[in-house]
Scaffold this motif. Structure first.
Motif, PDB file in Angstrom:
ATOM      1  N   ALA A   1       0.836  -1.198   0.000  1.00  0.00           N
ATOM      2  CA  ALA A   1       0.000   0.000   0.000  1.00  0.00           C
ATOM      3  C   ALA A   1       0.872   1.250   0.000  1.00  0.00           C
TER       4      ALA A   1
ATOM      5  N   GLU B   1       0.873   4.904   1.298  1.00  0.00           N
ATOM      6  CA  GLU B   1       0.179   5.744   2.259  1.00  0.00           C
ATOM      7  C   GLU B   1      -0.128   7.125   1.692  1.00  0.00           C
TER       8      GLU B   1
ATOM      9  N   LYS C   1      -3.337   6.018  -2.320  1.00  0.00           N
ATOM     10  CA  LYS C   1      -3.816   4.637  -2.358  1.00  0.00           C
ATOM     11  C   LYS C   1      -3.986   4.127  -3.779  1.00  0.00           C
TER      12      LYS C   1
ATOM     13  N   PRO D   1      -0.346   1.965  -5.750  1.00  0.00           N
ATOM     14  CA  PRO D   1       0.379   1.092  -4.824  1.00  0.00           C
ATOM     15  C   PRO D   1       1.854   0.964  -5.209  1.00  0.00           C
TER      16      PRO D   1
ATOM     17  N   ASP E   1      -9.514  -2.143  -4.613  1.00  0.00           N
ATOM     18  CA  ASP E   1     -10.184  -3.056  -3.670  1.00  0.00           C
ATOM     19  C   ASP E   1     -10.983  -4.145  -4.374  1.00  0.00           C
TER      20      ASP E   1
END
Length: 457
Positions: free
Chosen positions: A119, A121, A124, A127, A366
């Motif tokens: 990930a 920070e 997002k 990556p 996701d």
């Protein structure tokens, strides 16, 4: 939360796996760097003359040549035919053009390579994709599902203490960081990501059925590199010892080889001034034949021919050249085996990079890619000239089997470059419909050029 006994046992298991490969990995790296040690030479050379050793670093030539021809052109989602801009953004953000080059060197040198996804920070949607050193990373695979069950990175070793001081244990639902404290692994951080998949992809080079270990591309080449190194070293020693013809003389004494002050003349000076030194009419001198080094050249050509055979490379890569330079067509034909071998490698490497891209999209969106497979297209690994490529594309375009966009894809243009070209073409069409627009545009360019200050050289 402290490390569980099962996690500690898993870390130790990964560490033993790395330690079992350490010696072979170091040897392969030395061959790639041209820093290997050749134990046996063809003639008994004294240790103080080992500085004459010449390494024929064909290993680096082999790896870097193949690596330079494995350039990724585009990343395409399942069911699509054009490059995906999101994947391209991730690729550029992680500088994967350079990282993929390191990935290829790892897989060819060590026989295995790793890429991890993590990930970001700060953003997002982008990556972090990184190449992990095979000398620090170990992974275990479920042979039934062919899925990585755990991976472990052990690092932090120093020149004084080669044992790792830090560890990252990656599992399907959690990543754990730990440090060694008084010989015991102590957890420092934990991320319960619940990804359901280890965020590491492993590539095994030349993997065989029933085996989960790769093989280095250098395996077949190393014995020939050793043989060529021995020949080059022996040739240099022979050149130093016998390249200059020896001189013999009769009817002379040591007293003849002194200067005006009566000091002995250095041997090298005496060699070139022997005619001046021998003043006695009864003295005689002669010259032995110099050593013929042609046999070393013949031996090196034999080794180069064998290297060409086992690698599929043209012989010229190993120093075997003809008097006349080859033509364009001859070069293309000569590289047929090399090109096909790299295309076969690209199929395997493309599959691995496709899994990495799918994993990166999971971090960014996701959601998993349908089928968990991203298609990777590579540039042509052959070396066609610009005229050859343009001629072939023009013929396809004229025959109606290639679209304009397809033409651009074959040229390797980026999506940004193609968008700019579409804009140019749209402007040209508009000017053809309304010539007044062309005049306005031309006048605007003239006015802008006139308003710019002149540059004095």
């Amino acid at each position: 939360m402290a490390l569980t006994p099962s996690e500690l046992a898993l870390i130790e298991k990964h560490q033993r796996d790395l330690e079992s490969r350490a010696h072979t990995d170091e040897l392969l790296l030395r061959y790639y760097l041209g820093a290997q040690r050749v134990e046996h030479l063809g003639m008994a050379i004294p240790p103080n003359l080992r500085r004459f050793m010449v390494i024929a670093n064909w290993c680096r030539t082999f790896v870097d040549t193949k690596n330079a021809r494995q350039q990724v052109r585009s990343l395409i989602l399942p069911g699509e035919e054009t490059a995906d801009p999101k994947l391209r953004a991730i690729w550029d953000a992680s500088n994967l053009s350079a990282h993929t080059s390191m990935f290829n060197v790892d897989r060819m040198v060590y026989g295995r390579a790793f890429m991890s996804v993590g990930a970001n920070e700060k953003d997002k949607s982008l990556p972090l994709v990184r190449v992990e050193s095979p000398r620090e990373m170990s992974a275990f695979v479920d042979p039934r599902t062919e899925v990585i069950t755990s991976a472990c990175r052990l690092y932090g070793a120093t020149d004084e203490d080669l044992s790792p001081k830090l560890v990252t244990l990656l599992q399907p639902d959690a990543t754990v960081w730990a440090a060694k404290d008084q010989g015991v692994w102590v957890e420092t951080s934990r991320d319960e990501h619940r990804l359901g998949s280890v965020p590491v992809v492993m590539h095994l080079n030349r993997r065989r059925s029933g085996s989960w270990s790769g093989e280095s591309e250098l395996t077949d080449l190393i014995p020939l590199v050793d043989a060529a190194t021995r020949s080059l070293t022996n040739m240099q020693f022979a050149q130093e010892a016998h390249g200059i013809p020896g001189i013999w003389a009769t009817g002379v004494t040591k007293g003849d080889f002194v200067d005006a002050q009566g000091k002995p003349v250095p041997q090298f000076e005496a060699y070139f001034d022997v005619i001046k030194i021998l003043s006695d009419k009864d003295s005689k001198w002669g010259q032995f034949s110099a050593a013929d080094l042609k046999n070393f050249e013949t031996a090196l050509k034999v080794y180069g021919t064998q290297a060409s055979t086992v690698t599929g490379f043209p012989a010229r890569y190993w120093g075997i050249t003809s008097t006349n330079p080859p033509t364009e067509g001859a070069i293309h034909a000569d590289e047929a085996n090399l090109t096909r071998g790299i295309e076969a490698d690209n199929e395997q490497v493309g599959m691995t990079l496709g899994w990495v891209a799918a994993l990166a999209l999971r971090f960014a969106t996701d959601t998993w890619v349908d089928g968990n497979r991203v298609r990777v297209d590579f540039f042509d690994p052959a070396t066609p000239t610009v005229s050859q490529r343009e001629d072939a594309l023009a013929k396809r375009r004229a025959a109606g089997v290639l679209s304009r966009e397809g033409y651009w894809d074959e040229l390797g243009w980026s999506e940004a470059r193609k968008a700019k070209e579409r804009e140019y073409l749209a402007r040209e069409r508009a000017e053809e419909v309304d010539p007044y627009l062309a005049l306005v545009r031309e006048k605007g360019e003239v006015d802008r050029a006139a308003s710019e200050p002149a540059v004095v050289g």
